[in-house]
Design a protein around this motif. Structure first.
Motif, PDB file in Angstrom:
ATOM      1  N   LEU A   1     -22.013 -39.853  13.596  1.00 15.72           N
ATOM      2  CA  LEU A   1     -21.758 -38.934  14.705  1.00 15.72           C
ATOM      3  C   LEU A   1     -21.692 -37.489  14.217  1.00 15.72           C
ATOM      4  O   LEU A   1     -22.184 -36.572  14.887  1.00 15.72           O
ATOM      5  CB  LEU A   1     -20.464 -39.308  15.415  1.00 15.72           C
ATOM      6  N   ALA A   2     -21.080 -37.274  13.053  1.00 15.18           N
ATOM      7  CA  ALA A   2     -20.981 -35.921  12.503  1.00 15.18           C
ATOM      8  C   ALA A   2     -22.357 -35.373  12.152  1.00 15.18           C
ATOM      9  O   ALA A   2     -22.650 -34.194  12.385  1.00 15.18           O
ATOM     10  CB  ALA A   2     -20.071 -35.918  11.274  1.00 15.18           C
ATOM     11  N   GLU A   3     -23.208 -36.229  11.599  1.00 16.75           N
ATOM     12  CA  GLU A   3     -24.564 -35.790  11.271  1.00 16.75           C
ATOM     13  C   GLU A   3     -25.317 -35.400  12.532  1.00 16.75           C
ATOM     14  O   GLU A   3     -26.068 -34.414  12.540  1.00 16.75           O
ATOM     15  CB  GLU A   3     -25.300 -36.904  10.523  1.00 16.75           C
TER      16      GLU A   3
ATOM     17  N   PHE B   1     -21.921 -44.020  25.317  1.00 15.58           N
ATOM     18  CA  PHE B   1     -22.406 -43.297  26.498  1.00 15.58           C
ATOM     19  C   PHE B   1     -21.257 -42.720  27.327  1.00 15.58           C
ATOM     20  O   PHE B   1     -21.423 -42.401  28.495  1.00 15.58           O
ATOM     21  CB  PHE B   1     -23.278 -44.211  27.347  1.00 15.58           C
ATOM     22  N   ALA B   2     -20.074 -42.616  26.684  1.00 16.05           N
ATOM     23  CA  ALA B   2     -18.917 -41.931  27.276  1.00 16.05           C
ATOM     24  C   ALA B   2     -18.524 -42.520  28.621  1.00 16.05           C
ATOM     25  O   ALA B   2     -18.324 -41.804  29.598  1.00 16.05           O
ATOM     26  CB  ALA B   2     -19.199 -40.429  27.414  1.00 16.05           C
ATOM     27  N   GLY B   3     -18.364 -43.841  28.648  1.00 14.84           N
ATOM     28  CA  GLY B   3     -18.056 -44.511  29.903  1.00 14.84           C
ATOM     29  C   GLY B   3     -16.582 -44.700  30.195  1.00 14.84           C
ATOM     30  O   GLY B   3     -16.226 -45.107  31.297  1.00 14.84           O
TER      31      GLY B   3
ATOM     32  N   ASP C   1     -15.182 -35.280  10.273  1.00 16.01           N
ATOM     33  CA  ASP C   1     -14.919 -34.871  11.647  1.00 16.01           C
ATOM     34  C   ASP C   1     -16.214 -34.549  12.397  1.00 16.01           C
ATOM     35  O   ASP C   1     -16.952 -33.644  12.006  1.00 16.01           O
ATOM     36  CB  ASP C   1     -14.019 -33.629  11.627  1.00 16.01           C
ATOM     37  N   PRO C   2     -16.506 -35.290  13.487  1.00 22.26           N
ATOM     38  CA  PRO C   2     -17.698 -34.963  14.282  1.00 22.26           C
ATOM     39  C   PRO C   2     -17.560 -33.650  15.049  1.00 22.26           C
ATOM     40  O   PRO C   2     -18.539 -33.163  15.607  1.00 22.26           O
ATOM     41  CB  PRO C   2     -17.799 -36.142  15.262  1.00 22.26           C
TER      42      PRO C   2
ATOM     43  N   SER D   1     -17.864 -36.547  20.719  1.00 20.84           N
ATOM     44  CA  SER D   1     -18.154 -37.302  19.498  1.00 20.84           C
ATOM     45  C   SER D   1     -16.879 -37.803  18.843  1.00 20.84           C
ATOM     46  O   SER D   1     -16.843 -38.900  18.267  1.00 20.84           O
ATOM     47  CB  SER D   1     -18.947 -36.431  18.517  1.00 20.84           C
ATOM     48  N   ARG D   2     -15.812 -37.026  18.909  1.00 24.62           N
ATOM     49  CA  ARG D   2     -14.531 -37.475  18.354  1.00 24.62           C
ATOM     50  C   ARG D   2     -14.018 -38.710  19.098  1.00 24.62           C
ATOM     51  O   ARG D   2     -13.567 -39.679  18.479  1.00 24.62           O
ATOM     52  CB  ARG D   2     -13.504 -36.353  18.429  1.00 24.62           C
TER      53      ARG D   2
END
Length: 611
Positions: free
Chosen positions: A232-234, A380-382, A480-481, A486-487
């Motif tokens: 996620l950080a990348e 997908f942030a559900g 840390d993203p 992302s966090r």
């Protein structure tokens, strides 16, 4: 999909392993592998490997395990699936490697022979495996990046043991049952036992995304080779334009579904009324699967209500021309299955009942593999947490920095009686100012200061010290993203999903000899969409997933309020517990107490630990 185990008497002062222990551990996992059984012993009998097989790829006997390399130097036991093994095989064959099977197990052997521990960077799949090197006399363990497949270890200073289940290690009779306070406290905090802890001090999970070597000097510390936060950080460090999100998600999800259809047996799908499973069904059709059987659970208690999944699931099955199988589950069946559920539950969990019954239904109609939409909410942030956590942190970050303010506020509000109406609200200033603290508030069944009401205070003190919950949550966001979405994705994926949802999918599916595959829990998929995750606004991710199939999901599915893939557990638990189940959170607490009470009275778990 299989069950694996082994014993390595690495200390020369230790006696060699006993076959009775190897077999007892292996055959406790019979349901994980009803199609084949095997064992292998080193020449000096100081190492032994066991395997139970559920045949999915290369169904012939030539693919039985433990499997030796052609020269006899390496021996492997493997649980999982390597979805890119056909491509890996082509590369190996082009460099002169000759294969005897079409199994992904043999591919792993050749990769290790060529690349050693670095092989893990080439793998796409869910896996936990052990490879013995007869020349170096060393054992190599590896577990997939998400931790989809379990691998538990025990080291007493003399011998090293591993297995796919905690209870299997106990069944061998040589591993201590001394309780682990961190595991007990972790279960009461979250409703599942956070890895690497288990309920037992001497049993640990090999962490997800880690490898480990064991040789004559004993086990080395597990070594991380990747993490969800890292991916996620990348992605967050190299964000893609927001306009790319829909196309990028469509391409990446289709690629993942196509990879997860690799099998020499039929692959079905669990179908709810939600976006995740519906999109998977549509993508299965796009990937070229012509005949698809979709399994949906139904409950009399939900019939005709908003939680009834059947009508919309039926519409989605019809849209994608799938054979729709509806399985009705009753309260009586739940009561009848409860002893078997608790026996199969490798570690206590407040969830997994839905997966138990849908896996049971899939196996009843002859399926050995089924896709699940698990993981969609995490990337997908559900979940509401994607909205709540950033808001809480923004609101409480500054006040939380005042020394002692949080504890003092909690004490004052508790004195005024606010805690009785809203126990988490009184801790908002104490925990809400950081992502790790806010996540503990969002997901916790109990909070640390509540635990003394259900557990012995001394056990709580030791457990919290060993568990260090806030520090552990913070570590799951390292590196840390940075971006809020992302966090939260890192927190949800590395905690709730890993410790509860994935573990429940494993024990509940394997109890019915069913392999559950999770195309939305895939490191290559995450790598592909991580650059757009940080750009998600509320609802954007799920809408993009709904549009991923060439025939998008209908508005009736995308606009349906989220209800989860659940069972009417609040009405099924004992009346004594149901009396306190006045809300969804209370129901979860009641079920947690029910699970603990019933499991702690058996010989499988520590007895009489709660006060």
């Amino acid at each position: 999909m299989c069950g694996i185990n082994g014993i390595f008497a690495y200390n020369r002062s230790a006696g060699p392993p006993h076959e009775t222990e190897l077999v007892a551990t292996r055959d406790y996992m019979r349901a994980r592998g009803p199609d084949g059984v095997g064992e292998w012993w080193s020449d000096d009998t100081r190492l032994c490997l066991g395997h139970r097989r559920l045949s999915i790829i290369d169904l012939s006997e030539r693919a039985l395990q433990p499997m030796e390399s052609s020269d006899g130097r390496f021996v492997i036991v493997f649980n999982g699936e390597i979805y890119n093994h056909p491509d890996l095989r082509i590369d190996l064959e082009s460099s002169g490697v000759r294969f005897k099977t079409t199994s992904d197990t043999e591919t792993l052997l050749h990769l290790y022979e060529r690349h050693g521990a670095d092989m893990v960077h080439r793998l796409r799949g869910m896996f936990a495996f052990a490879i013995w090197d007869t020349t170096e006399r060393s054992l190599f363990l590896a577990r997939d990046p998400y931790g989809i497949k379990p691998l538990y270890t025990a080291n007493d200073g003399w011998s090293f043991r591993f297995a796919s289940q905690v209870k299997a290690l106990l069944a061998g009779g040589k591993v201590s049952r001394d309780p682990e306070p961190a595991g007990i406290v972790g279960f009461h905090l979250w409703g599942s036992v956070p890895e690497p802890f288990t309920l037992y001090r001497d049993i640990r999970a090999l962490p997800a995304g880690h490898t480990q070597y064991i040789d004559a000097a004993g086990p080395r510390e597990p070594k991380a080779y990747t993490s969800i936060a890292q991916l996620l950080a990348e992605g967050a460090s190299n964000p893609a334009p927001a306009g790319e999100a829909i196309n990028r998600i469509a391409v990446a999800t289709l690629d993942s579904v196509r990879a997860h259809l690799l099998a020499d047996v039929e692959v079905g799908v669990f179908l709810s009324a939600g976006v995740d499973s519906g999109a998977l069904l549509g993508l299965m059709r796009d990937a070229g699967q012509n005949e698809i059987r979709a399994v949906t659970l139904a409950f009399e208690e939900f019939s005709g209500g908003t939680e009834d999944e059947v009508p919309l699931a039926r519409d989605v099955a019809k849209l994608y021309q799938a054979e729709h199988i509806v399985r009705v589950v009753s309260h009586q069946e739940f009561k009848s299955d409860l002893p078997a559920i608790l026996q199969a539950m490798d570690q206590p969990s407040i969830d997994g009942i839905n997966t138990w019954f849908v896996a049971k239904a899939a196996r009843e109609v002859g399926l050995k593999v089924a896709l699940s939409g698990l993981g969609g909410d995490e990337i997908f942030a559900g979940y509401p947490s994607f909205r709540d956590l950033p808001r809480w942190v923004n609101l409480f970050a500054l006040p939380a920095k005042i020394p002692g303010a949080g504890i003092a506020t909690r004490a004052l509000l508790g004195f005024l009686g606010v805690a009785k109406q809203s126990p988490k609200a009184v801790a908002m200033l104490e925990y809400g100012g950081t992502y790790s603290g806010a996540y503990l508030l969002r997901r916790g069944l109990f909070l640390p200061f509540d635990l003394k009401t259900v557990l012995d205070p001394e056990l709580v003190r030791h457990g919290l010290r060993r568990l260090a919950p806030i520090r552990r949550l913070k570590q799951s966001m390292h590196p840390d993203p940075k971006e809020p979405i992302s966090r939260v994705a890192a927190l949800e994926s590395a905690n709730y999903m890993r410790n509860q949802l994935l573990r429940d999918a494993d024990w509940a599916g394997m109890a019915h000899s069913l392999e559950i595959r999770v195309p939305l829990v895939d490191s290559e998929l995450l790598r592909s969409i991580a650059p757009v995750i940080s750009r998600f606004k509320p609802g954007v991710g799920k809408r993009a997933l709904a549009r991923a199939p060439s025939t998008p999901l209908p508005v009736s599915v995308t606009d349906r309020p989220k209800s989860g893939f659940g069972v009417p557990i609040g009405g099924w638990i004992d009346h004594s517990a149901h009396a306190i189940a006045q809300s969804k959170g209370a129901a979860s607490r009641a079920w947690a107490c029910e699970v603990w009470a019933r499991s702690s009275s058996s010989d499988e778990t520590p007895a009489a630990l709660p006060s």
